[in-house]
Write a protein that holds these residues in place. Sequence first.
Motif, PDB file in Angstrom:
ATOM      1  N   PHE A   1      50.088  39.420  46.687  1.00  0.00           N
ATOM      2  CA  PHE A   1      48.965  38.535  46.375  1.00  0.00           C
ATOM      3  C   PHE A   1      47.739  39.280  45.855  1.00  0.00           C
ATOM      4  O   PHE A   1      47.132  38.846  44.863  1.00  0.00           O
ATOM      5  N   PRO A   2      47.311  40.393  46.479  1.00  0.00           N
ATOM      6  CA  PRO A   2      46.129  41.097  45.937  1.00  0.00           C
ATOM      7  C   PRO A   2      46.317  41.537  44.491  1.00  0.00           C
ATOM      8  O   PRO A   2      45.370  41.502  43.702  1.00  0.00           O
ATOM      9  N   ILE A   3      47.550  41.933  44.148  1.00  0.00           N
ATOM     10  CA  ILE A   3      47.805  42.376  42.777  1.00  0.00           C
ATOM     11  C   ILE A   3      47.664  41.205  41.810  1.00  0.00           C
ATOM     12  O   ILE A   3      46.985  41.302  40.778  1.00  0.00           O
ATOM     13  N   PHE A   4      48.285  40.073  42.152  1.00  0.00           N
ATOM     14  CA  PHE A   4      48.182  38.900  41.296  1.00  0.00           C
ATOM     15  C   PHE A   4      46.738  38.412  41.200  1.00  0.00           C
ATOM     16  O   PHE A   4      46.280  37.981  40.136  1.00  0.00           O
ATOM     17  N   PHE A   5      46.017  38.471  42.304  1.00  0.00           N
ATOM     18  CA  PHE A   5      44.623  38.013  42.296  1.00  0.00           C
ATOM     19  C   PHE A   5      43.765  38.896  41.395  1.00  0.00           C
ATOM     20  O   PHE A   5      42.926  38.392  40.640  1.00  0.00           O
ATOM     21  N   LEU A   6      43.970  40.214  41.476  1.00  0.00           N
ATOM     22  CA  LEU A   6      43.192  41.109  40.628  1.00  0.00           C
ATOM     23  C   LEU A   6      43.506  40.903  39.154  1.00  0.00           C
ATOM     24  O   LEU A   6      42.612  40.962  38.305  1.00  0.00           O
ATOM     25  N   VAL A   7      44.781  40.661  38.844  1.00  0.00           N
ATOM     26  CA  VAL A   7      45.154  40.382  37.459  1.00  0.00           C
ATOM     27  C   VAL A   7      44.486  39.094  36.978  1.00  0.00           C
ATOM     28  O   VAL A   7      43.905  39.036  35.883  1.00  0.00           O
ATOM     29  N   PHE A   8      44.540  38.051  37.795  1.00  0.00           N
ATOM     30  CA  PHE A   8      43.924  36.773  37.437  1.00  0.00           C
ATOM     31  C   PHE A   8      42.412  36.923  37.289  1.00  0.00           C
ATOM     32  O   PHE A   8      41.815  36.423  36.324  1.00  0.00           O
ATOM     33  N   TYR A   9      41.791  37.636  38.231  1.00  0.00           N
ATOM     34  CA  TYR A   9      40.345  37.831  38.168  1.00  0.00           C
ATOM     35  C   TYR A   9      39.960  38.636  36.926  1.00  0.00           C
ATOM     36  O   TYR A   9      38.950  38.337  36.269  1.00  0.00           O
ATOM     37  N   GLY A  10      40.756  39.651  36.604  1.00  0.00           N
ATOM     38  CA  GLY A  10      40.455  40.459  35.427  1.00  0.00           C
ATOM     39  C   GLY A  10      40.540  39.655  34.143  1.00  0.00           C
ATOM     40  O   GLY A  10      39.674  39.755  33.275  1.00  0.00           O
ATOM     41  N   VAL A  11      41.594  38.838  34.015  1.00  0.00           N
ATOM     42  CA  VAL A  11      41.741  38.000  32.816  1.00  0.00           C
ATOM     43  C   VAL A  11      40.585  37.016  32.706  1.00  0.00           C
ATOM     44  O   VAL A  11      39.985  36.839  31.634  1.00  0.00           O
ATOM     45  N   LEU A  12      40.250  36.367  33.822  1.00  0.00           N
ATOM     46  CA  LEU A  12      39.154  35.399  33.815  1.00  0.00           C
ATOM     47  C   LEU A  12      37.819  36.075  33.533  1.00  0.00           C
ATOM     48  O   LEU A  12      37.022  35.600  32.705  1.00  0.00           O
ATOM     49  N   SER A  13      37.547  37.191  34.198  1.00  0.00           N
ATOM     50  CA  SER A  13      36.262  37.870  34.051  1.00  0.00           C
ATOM     51  C   SER A  13      36.055  38.388  32.636  1.00  0.00           C
ATOM     52  O   SER A  13      35.016  38.135  32.016  1.00  0.00           O
ATOM     53  N   PHE A  14      37.049  39.091  32.103  1.00  0.00           N
ATOM     54  CA  PHE A  14      36.890  39.633  30.756  1.00  0.00           C
ATOM     55  C   PHE A  14      36.942  38.544  29.695  1.00  0.00           C
ATOM     56  O   PHE A  14      36.353  38.689  28.622  1.00  0.00           O
ATOM     57  N   GLY A  15      37.637  37.447  29.983  1.00  0.00           N
ATOM     58  CA  GLY A  15      37.608  36.313  29.066  1.00  0.00           C
ATOM     59  C   GLY A  15      36.213  35.722  28.964  1.00  0.00           C
ATOM     60  O   GLY A  15      35.741  35.372  27.874  1.00  0.00           O
ATOM     61  N   LEU A  16      35.512  35.615  30.089  1.00  0.00           N
ATOM     62  CA  LEU A  16      34.156  35.079  30.078  1.00  0.00           C
ATOM     63  C   LEU A  16      33.161  36.077  29.479  1.00  0.00           C
ATOM     64  O   LEU A  16      32.182  35.670  28.851  1.00  0.00           O
ATOM     65  N   ILE A  17      33.409  37.365  29.659  1.00  0.00           N
ATOM     66  CA  ILE A  17      32.567  38.366  29.000  1.00  0.00           C
ATOM     67  C   ILE A  17      32.707  38.251  27.487  1.00  0.00           C
ATOM     68  O   ILE A  17      31.717  38.287  26.742  1.00  0.00           O
ATOM     69  N   PHE A  18      33.943  38.075  27.023  1.00  0.00           N
ATOM     70  CA  PHE A  18      34.178  37.904  25.593  1.00  0.00           C
ATOM     71  C   PHE A  18      33.512  36.621  25.091  1.00  0.00           C
ATOM     72  O   PHE A  18      32.928  36.594  24.004  1.00  0.00           O
TER      73      PHE A  18
END
Length: 210
Positions: free
Chosen positions: A33-50
């Motif tokens: 779960f922590p791995i999947f959460f970090l992947v999801f958070y990274g995609v969401l975070s960098f998507g919003l930065i973009f």
Amino acid sequence: MVKRADIRTGARDGRHGAASQQGAYATEFALIFPIFFLVFYGVLSFGLIFTTQQSLTLAVEEGARASLRYYMPAAAGTGFMAQMQGRLEHGCEVAKLRAAWLGEIGGGTVTPTCTASIKGPCLKADGTLDTASSCTTTLGAAGGGASVACGYRQDEMCFATLNVSYAYSANPLVPALPGTFLVVPNVLSATARVALDPGALQLGASGGGA
């Protein structure tokens, strides 16, 4: 014939096996779960930065176009340099308006900022253009800033530069996790540069136009 003791032993073994399997599922979930959460958070975070970066880019481009279209009729005490300052101010107002939604997310505590300048040949004392040197007037400069003059030739052209920036780390679109400050940018910015039409500048400064 199966004895009752054997039946009881088999039942206990079955229950023990089921409990062990459930424990294995829980362990696997806790590890994955922590791995999947970090992947999801990274995609969401960098998507919003973009998304934020694209918003700033579109905002500053719209502000630059607005500075080209701006027209300030001449009035008492205004002239060519006042026309330039008016263009810069109007361009920044439009750019900040287009990016205002970023500040609204944080309750207005952090809002986009804009800086602007116009660079071109210096104006000599005799009223001619000095193409060998360049002068720059910035938004809010006292007295209109340096005496910049614009012409129609390539070496006489004036360029307006607008820059819009946003302190993203102070107001991210998603809450930052501990340690993510290493990858989350402190400030996002975008710049646009346009060539000014000297005819429109002279028209506005002289009070002409429709």
